[in-house]
Every structure is written in C-alpha cells, then in structure tokens.
Design a protein around this motif. Structure first.
Motif, PDB file in Angstrom:
ATOM      1  N   LEU A  61     192.868  38.776  37.668  1.00 59.57           N
ATOM      2  CA  LEU A  61     192.349  38.069  38.591  1.00 59.57           C
ATOM      3  C   LEU A  61     193.161  37.688  39.743  1.00 59.57           C
ATOM      4  N   LEU A  62     194.526  37.719  39.376  1.00 61.76           N
ATOM      5  CA  LEU A  62     195.581  37.569  40.447  1.00 61.76           C
ATOM      6  C   LEU A  62     195.746  38.647  41.368  1.00 61.76           C
ATOM      7  N   GLY A  63     195.559  39.961  40.978  1.00 61.44           N
ATOM      8  CA  GLY A  63     195.434  41.191  41.673  1.00 61.44           C
ATOM      9  C   GLY A  63     194.157  41.149  42.812  1.00 61.44           C
ATOM     10  N   GLN A  64     193.201  40.812  41.995  1.00 60.36           N
ATOM     11  CA  GLN A  64     192.067  40.721  42.543  1.00 60.36           C
ATOM     12  C   GLN A  64     191.938  39.810  43.825  1.00 60.36           C
ATOM     13  N   ASN A  65     192.115  38.472  43.480  1.00 62.84           N
ATOM     14  CA  ASN A  65     192.543  37.555  44.803  1.00 62.84           C
ATOM     15  C   ASN A  65     193.400  37.998  45.726  1.00 62.84           C
ATOM     16  N   ILE A  66     194.600  38.737  45.321  1.00 61.23           N
ATOM     17  CA  ILE A  66     195.398  39.008  46.584  1.00 61.23           C
ATOM     18  C   ILE A  66     194.778  40.177  47.403  1.00 61.23           C
ATOM     19  N   ALA A  67     194.062  41.161  46.575  1.00 62.10           N
ATOM     20  CA  ALA A  67     193.427  42.133  47.536  1.00 62.10           C
ATOM     21  C   ALA A  67     192.617  41.755  48.143  1.00 62.10           C
ATOM     22  N   SER A  68     191.932  40.522  47.804  1.00 58.70           N
ATOM     23  CA  SER A  68     190.779  40.009  48.593  1.00 58.70           C
ATOM     24  C   SER A  68     191.138  39.072  49.847  1.00 58.70           C
ATOM     25  N   GLY A  69     192.368  38.736  49.746  1.00 59.61           N
ATOM     26  CA  GLY A  69     193.259  38.051  50.614  1.00 59.61           C
ATOM     27  C   GLY A  69     192.993  36.534  50.424  1.00 59.61           C
ATOM     28  N   ASN A  70     192.441  36.058  49.211  1.00 65.91           N
ATOM     29  CA  ASN A  70     192.312  34.776  48.724  1.00 65.91           C
ATOM     30  C   ASN A  70     193.917  34.216  48.184  1.00 65.91           C
ATOM     31  N   PHE A  71     194.641  34.179  48.915  1.00 65.87           N
ATOM     32  CA  PHE A  71     195.954  33.940  48.470  1.00 65.87           C
ATOM     33  C   PHE A  71     196.072  32.513  47.951  1.00 65.87           C
ATOM     34  N   GLN A  72     195.427  31.625  48.296  1.00 63.16           N
ATOM     35  CA  GLN A  72     195.442  30.248  47.859  1.00 63.16           C
ATOM     36  C   GLN A  72     194.916  30.149  46.387  1.00 63.16           C
ATOM     37  N   ASN A  73     193.796  30.890  46.134  1.00 66.20           N
ATOM     38  CA  ASN A  73     193.181  30.895  44.852  1.00 66.20           C
ATOM     39  C   ASN A  73     194.039  31.858  43.939  1.00 66.20           C
ATOM     40  N   ALA A  74     194.693  32.791  44.480  1.00 69.04           N
ATOM     41  CA  ALA A  74     195.642  33.570  43.665  1.00 69.04           C
ATOM     42  C   ALA A  74     196.581  32.785  42.873  1.00 69.04           C
ATOM     43  N   LEU A  75     197.048  31.411  43.452  1.00 71.29           N
ATOM     44  CA  LEU A  75     198.132  30.590  42.975  1.00 71.29           C
ATOM     45  C   LEU A  75     197.650  30.181  41.863  1.00 71.29           C
ATOM     46  N   HIS A  76     196.150  30.081  41.474  1.00 69.75           N
ATOM     47  CA  HIS A  76     195.579  29.265  40.086  1.00 69.75           C
ATOM     48  C   HIS A  76     195.990  30.479  38.983  1.00 69.75           C
ATOM     49  N   TYR A  77     196.146  31.649  39.231  1.00 69.21           N
ATOM     50  CA  TYR A  77     196.460  32.551  38.333  1.00 69.21           C
ATOM     51  C   TYR A  77     197.983  32.790  38.338  1.00 69.21           C
ATOM     52  N   LEU A  78     198.636  32.686  39.532  1.00 66.06           N
ATOM     53  CA  LEU A  78     200.132  32.937  39.324  1.00 66.06           C
ATOM     54  C   LEU A  78     200.948  32.109  38.593  1.00 66.06           C
ATOM     55  N   PHE A  79     200.750  30.718  38.878  1.00 66.58           N
ATOM     56  CA  PHE A  79     201.320  29.631  38.391  1.00 66.58           C
ATOM     57  C   PHE A  79     201.236  29.935  36.542  1.00 66.58           C
ATOM     58  N   PRO A  80     200.097  29.894  36.117  1.00 68.10           N
ATOM     59  CA  PRO A  80     200.047  30.157  34.693  1.00 68.10           C
ATOM     60  C   PRO A  80     200.897  31.213  33.963  1.00 68.10           C
ATOM     61  N   LEU A  81     200.951  32.336  34.948  1.00 63.17           N
ATOM     62  CA  LEU A  81     201.876  33.452  34.441  1.00 63.17           C
ATOM     63  C   LEU A  81     203.111  33.214  34.345  1.00 63.17           C
ATOM     64  N   LEU A  82     203.751  32.517  35.555  1.00 59.30           N
ATOM     65  CA  LEU A  82     205.145  32.014  35.636  1.00 59.30           C
ATOM     66  C   LEU A  82     205.553  31.054  34.366  1.00 59.30           C
ATOM     67  N   ALA A  83     204.408  30.187  34.321  1.00 59.16           N
ATOM     68  CA  ALA A  83     204.799  29.168  33.025  1.00 59.16           C
ATOM     69  C   ALA A  83     204.835  29.952  31.728  1.00 59.16           C
ATOM     70  N   PHE A  84     203.971  30.861  31.415  1.00 62.18           N
ATOM     71  CA  PHE A  84     204.225  31.606  30.177  1.00 62.18           C
ATOM     72  C   PHE A  84     205.480  32.398  30.019  1.00 62.18           C
ATOM     73  N   LEU A  85     206.131  32.803  31.259  1.00 58.60           N
ATOM     74  CA  LEU A  85     207.261  33.524  31.043  1.00 58.60           C
ATOM     75  C   LEU A  85     208.317  32.454  30.784  1.00 58.60           C
ATOM     76  N   ALA A  86     208.083  31.188  31.410  1.00 55.68           N
ATOM     77  CA  ALA A  86     209.112  30.053  31.202  1.00 55.68           C
ATOM     78  C   ALA A  86     209.168  29.743  29.767  1.00 55.68           C
ATOM     79  N   GLY A  87     207.918  29.651  29.193  1.00 58.86           N
ATOM     80  CA  GLY A  87     207.691  28.936  27.804  1.00 58.86           C
ATOM     81  C   GLY A  87     208.318  30.251  26.922  1.00 58.86           C
ATOM     82  N   VAL A  88     208.209  31.438  26.961  1.00 57.33           N
ATOM     83  CA  VAL A  88     208.866  32.419  26.203  1.00 57.33           C
ATOM     84  C   VAL A  88     210.237  31.924  26.260  1.00 57.33           C
ATOM     85  N   TYR A  89     210.891  31.872  27.431  1.00 60.18           N
ATOM     86  CA  TYR A  89     212.249  31.562  27.681  1.00 60.18           C
ATOM     87  C   TYR A  89     212.785  30.458  26.871  1.00 60.18           C
ATOM     88  N   LEU A  90     212.061  29.371  27.040  1.00 64.32           N
ATOM     89  CA  LEU A  90     212.587  28.029  26.469  1.00 64.32           C
ATOM     90  C   LEU A  90     212.605  28.090  24.848  1.00 64.32           C
TER      91      LEU A  90
END
Length: 240
Positions: A61-90
């Motif tokens: 969904l992140l890639g789809q929104n970026i491809a469609s130019g919906n960059f603001q909506n893409a953040l809805h999917y980017l932040f959870p992805l980054l949070a997932f990486l941070a959770g594993v790290y912690l």
C-alpha cells in the motif's frame, strides 16, 4: 544390573521433570496468537485500514500510494513500517539487558511494553489513527521477535504466511516419509493458523461493537500471558 537400571530410571525421571519455559508453551502461544489476529482485524477495521502486523500489506500500500502521488496518505503506511523496525530493535536490547533478571523473564518485560502501548492506543481518537497504528506495529514487532517458537517448533503469533508454508511443507514430507512426528508438527502450524483466524474474527466483531477501546481486549490477553509465565515458574519450582 539393578544399579544400572536404577540409574537409568533416575535419568529418565530427571528428563521428565526437566522444566520447560512457559514462554514456549502451547497455552501461551494460543493466547498471543489470539491477540495477534485481534490486532490485525482491529487496525484494519478501526484504524484506517492499516495492518498492525502484516507489514507486507503495508509495503504494498505504501508503494501504491507513492506511485499514485498520494504522498501524505503514504505516511499512514510508512510510519507503522518504521515502528515495526524499531520494535524489533528494542526487543533485542531488552533481551540483552534483562536476560539475567531473576524475578522477571525478559519476555515478560516485552509483554509489559506491549500492554502499555496497546492501552494507550485504545485511548486515542480517530484523528490520531497514525499514532495508534505506530504503537500497535511497535508492539507487534516486539512480540514476533521475542516469541519465536512453541513446543520447540518455530512459529509466528502475529502473521500466517510463514506458518502456512511450514505447515504445508511438513504435511508433504509426512506423506512422503510417513513419519508421524512430521504430521504432528504440521497440525501444530494449522492449529495456530486457526487460532489466528479466530482472534481476527473476534477483533472484527469487537471493533464494530466497542470502537477504539476494543484493542484493550488484546491488551488483556497479553496481561493473561504475562501472569501465566509467573504461574508456570511457580509450578516448576515445586517439581524440581
């Protein structure tokens, strides 16, 4: 000969009484898998159709929104992805810093983090769905990194694709070799998948009925898991 038989008997008795970690027990696996399925259904139905656990879907969904130019909506999917990486790290830091604790297992500390994050997520209004999804993805990552096997079998409690592959592979190997142990392990995976689906169904119904606070049910399941680890340790201490 009698002494040898006696020593063998003692050895067998010691093997039987050897304590097993509650963090790898089936009952805890069921509890955490129910919570995992619940979280995915809740985040999708109640928090803007974002997956708390299934990060593959978020990447698509992140890639789809970026491809469609919906960059603001893409953040809805980017932040959870980054949070997932941070959770594993912690969770890896928690394991390293707390593995020698006597009163609390380091995995209980991970569960405590998860409970707090889900409790906060349930308090947030719809206008803060992104923050809520970040908290849930963070909690999911800590869980999937910390609880990796049950009954000695590698298994995920927050997603199904790996379990589906492993269960079907073992089923095929069973049909080839007729080894009953492979069948048992295969059924283990399919059972966990069924439990995840039940958790998702409960999460969907609860989300519609209770709205934002429904995630507290998943937090309650994790609290149950936290308590179960205490109970098991107490029983093990009595049998040693």
């Amino acid at each position: 000969m009698e002494e040898t038989g006696l020593s063998e008997s003692k050895g067998e008795s010691q093997m039987i009484r050897k304590p097993k970690q509650m963090s790898e027990s089936m009952i805890l696996g069921v509890v955490l898998t129910l919570a995992g399925g619940f979280q995915d259904a809740y985040s999708y139905n109640c928090r803007g159709q974002v997956f708390a656990n299934a990060q593959t879907g978020n990447i698509v969904l992140l890639g789809q929104n970026i491809a469609s130019g919906n960059f603001q909506n893409a953040l809805h999917y980017l932040f959870p992805l980054l949070a997932f990486l941070a959770g594993v790290y912690l969770s890896e830091w928690v394991r390293e810093l707390c593995k020698s604790f006597q009163k609390l297992h380091w995995r209980q500390i991970v569960l405590a983090f998860e409970i707090v994050m889900l409790a906060i997520a349930g308090l947030l209004p719809q206008s803060l769905n992104v923050v809520s999804n970040v908290l849930m993805s963070f909690a999911c990552a800590m869980q999937v990194d910390s609880f990796r096997k049950f009954r000695g079998i590698p298994c995920a409690t927050t997603m199904c694709i790996g379990n589906m592959r492993s269960g079907t592979e073992l089923l095929c190997r069973y049909h080839i070799t007729k080894d009953p142990e492979l069948k048992r392990k295969s059924l283990h995976y399919y059972f966990i998948i069924l439990v995840f689906a039940i958790g998702a169904a409960i999460g969907a119904v609860a989300s519609q009925k209770f709205g934002n606070p429904a995630i507290w049910i998943a937090a309650g399941l994790m609290l149950l898991g936290f308590i179960l680890m205490f109970v098991k340790e107490e029983i093990q201490g009595e049998t040693e």
